[in-house]
Design an enzyme around this catalytic site. Structure first.
Site, PDB file in Angstrom:
ATOM      1  N   LYS A 185      45.094  39.300  47.037  1.00  0.00           N
ATOM      2  CA  LYS A 185      43.695  39.598  47.392  1.00  0.00           C
ATOM      3  C   LYS A 185      42.965  39.804  46.063  1.00  0.00           C
ATOM      4  O   LYS A 185      43.000  40.879  45.472  1.00  0.00           O
ATOM      5  CB  LYS A 185      43.637  40.867  48.255  1.00  0.00           C
ATOM      6  CG  LYS A 185      42.446  40.944  49.211  1.00  0.00           C
ATOM      7  CD  LYS A 185      41.090  40.801  48.545  1.00  0.00           C
ATOM      8  CE  LYS A 185      40.583  42.072  47.915  1.00  0.00           C
ATOM      9  NZ  LYS A 185      39.344  41.884  47.143  1.00  0.00           N
ATOM     10  N   CYS A 294      40.629  47.817  30.303  1.00  0.00           N
ATOM     11  CA  CYS A 294      41.235  49.091  30.718  1.00  0.00           C
ATOM     12  C   CYS A 294      41.789  49.860  29.526  1.00  0.00           C
ATOM     13  O   CYS A 294      41.757  51.080  29.513  1.00  0.00           O
ATOM     14  CB  CYS A 294      42.314  48.856  31.770  1.00  0.00           C
ATOM     15  SG  CYS A 294      43.582  47.706  31.229  1.00  0.00           S
TER      16      CYS A 294
END
Ligand code: NAD
Length: 498
Positions: A185, A294
């Site tokens: 997904k 990140c």
């Protein structure tokens, strides 16, 4: 190059789901718009997967796991994994361009990410072959115990938009190489290369159902994946708050989770460091990937003796960084992914002013007014207690602080809820190791920018994650480690009721 964006956008087909080896529409033909970060115009339309689509994909993945893929010989399975790597390499130019178009990441950087993605497949095919073996435990002359790795089953992979293709391959490669089947997904803001991944896997000829992509909204398609009873594990990369929600939602089904979450990583520069290299690393580490990284060094701690000069040089860099079109090879910083995110990053810059920082920003050329551009920005006079120092901004914004001594800076570095990465710059070898070991993070670099060998573990501590992926650490997550105890002698068995 606005024309180039428009031409490329016009050449895009609408994106469909990939389930059981076929491209298909979502239930009820639901779709959402895919918007360019550069023009803020709609580029194409994306099938919005519904819970019933996730159900179809999970069932197809389970059937493939129980069928052909699960029974396939290792060498044949890894042959497919190598082939995916080769095809990614073959389509590097197209993939890099699509990624830059879709995310606003500069093309010189997406090219490197795509090449790293091809390597992820080759690396995991090599590593499963050479390093995924069990252990044997001899117990006197009574037992031999040994371990084997078995694939877990259907792997649910949920990925973010900040380096979408690379992060998808980082999960798909070990999941497939270890023998699982996959439902991916991808993030709804960056669907193009995930769709290309489906086309590449289709070209590679994997059996139907082994790899499935269900695009869609996180709270709908992602949520259905997390709750699906046939999905054994969820590897998630994204925001910390989403990670905890996913863990709550998957708790009833007792899902196995890997969580790669947010960060607010410190870079500490001592007065004895190689300051020119530290300056290069500080600038690259926060402003590459448009600051949507990140492991970005979003908190910079400078020793007070070198701070004045370092800040002056950093400011010069900030002013000189080439803000531009993501499709231009010379561009260093492009537009942020989406207006919502752009507004959020801008609001943090406003907050920094309210909290008392001096804000210094580079320029965005007027030609780019349509895009989501935030100029490279420094927050001077920042303090640890400020929200702009505690919270992840996820844009080209660096908070700068000073320190007097080692103990003080370690305390400041650790005074956040995150613990993903950290960077220490010093030429004192003992201090380098000492500080690296004292900073609470999953990954530390000493006198280095974020260079990572694929064999090393990747992951964060505290609110930056749970578990480690990367290298053979991925085997612990993507396989079930079984121990088999075999009696080779006549050991004692109690004789109840004899
Ligand atoms: P996000 O959490 O908003 O979304 C990530 C994915 O989760 C998307 O695919 C989204 O659709 C899906 N999702 C959202 N809600 C869901 C739900 N309720 N159930 C299931 N799925 C759901 O993150 P983002 O904004 O796409 O990415 C940025 C974040 O990712 C930053 O916090 C960044 O630090 C983090 N990140 C971490 C790493 C790491 O390795 N630690 C790497 C890259 C990015």
């Amino acid at each position: 190059m606005a024309d180039q964006h428009e031409t490329l956008a016009a050449s895009l087909s609408d994106v469909r789901l990939y389930i059981d080896g076929r491209f298909t529409d979502a239930e009820g033909n639901a779709t959402f718009d895919n918007i360019s970060p550069y023009t803020n115009e709609t580029m194409n339309s994306i099938a919005a997967g519904q819970p019933s689509d996730i159900d179809r994909a999970a069932k197809a993945a389970k059937a493939a796991f129980l069928g052909k893929w699960g029974k396939m010989k290792l060498q044949e399975r890894l042959g497919y994994v190598y082939r995916i790597g080769d095809l990614i390499e073959q389509y590097t130019d197209e993939l890099s361009e699509l990624e830059a178009l879709d995310t606003g990441l500069p093309i010189s950087q997406t090219r490197k990410q795509v090449s790293r993605s091809a390597n992820n497949f080759r690396f995991y095919a090599d590593t499963v072959k050479s390093q995924m073996y069990g252990e044997a435990y001899q117990v006197d002359d009574e037992f031999i115990n040994y371990t084997v790795h078995s694939p877990v089953g259907v792997a649910g992979l949920i990925t973010p938009w900040n380096a979408p293709f690379m992060l998808e391959t980082w999960k798909i490669a070990p999941a497939l190489a270890t023998g699982n089947t996959v439902v991916l997904k991808p993030a709804e803001w960056s669907p193009l290369t995930a769709n290309r991944m489906a086309e590449i896997i289709d070209m590679a000829g994997l059996p139907d159902g082994v790899f499935n992509v269900v695009h869609g909204i996180g709270e709908v398609a992602g949520d259905a994946l997390v709750k699906h009873p046939d999905v054994e594990l969820i590897s998630f990369t994204g925001e910390t708050t989403t990670g905890s929600e996913i863990m709550r939602n998957g708790a009833d089904a007792l899902k196995r989770f890997s969580m790669e979450l947010g960060g607010k990583s410190p870079m500490i520069v001592f007065d004895d460091a190689d300051l020119d290299r530290a300056l290069d690393a500080a600038t690259w580490g926060i402003f590459s990937f448009n600051g949507e990284r990140c492991t970005a060094n979003s908190r910079l701690y400078l020793h007070e003796d070198i701070a004045g000069d370092f800040i002056m040089k950093l400011q010069r860099r900030v002013m000189n960084i080439k803000v531009g079109d993501p499709l231009d090879d010379a561009t260093q910083v492009g537009p942020l992914i989406r207006t919502e995110h752009f507004e959020r990053v801008k609001s943090y810059i406003e907050l920094a002013k309210e909290e008392g920082c001096e804000v210094i920003s580079g320029e965005v050329p007027k030609a780019f007014a349509r895009g989501n551009y935030v100029p490279p920005t420094m927050l001077l006079g920042a303090e640890n207690s400020m929200r702009v120092v505690q919270e992840e901004i996820f844009g080209p914004v660096i908070a700068v602080m000073t320190f007097k001594d080692e103990d003080e800076v370690i305390e400041q570095a650790n005074d956040v809820r995150y613990g993903l990465a950290g960077y220490v710059w010093t030429n004192d070898i003992k201090r380098g190791h000492r500080v690296a070991q004292a900073v609470d993070s999953g990954m530390l670099w000493v006198n280095a920018q974020n260079v990572r060998d694929l064999r090393t573990p990747f992951g964060g501590s505290k609110h930056s994650g749970i578990g480690r992926e990367g290298g053979f650490y991925a085997f612990e997550f993507y396989t079930e480690i079984k121990v088999i105890h075999v009696a080779v002698g006549d050991h004692h068995i109690p004789q109840f009721g004899r």
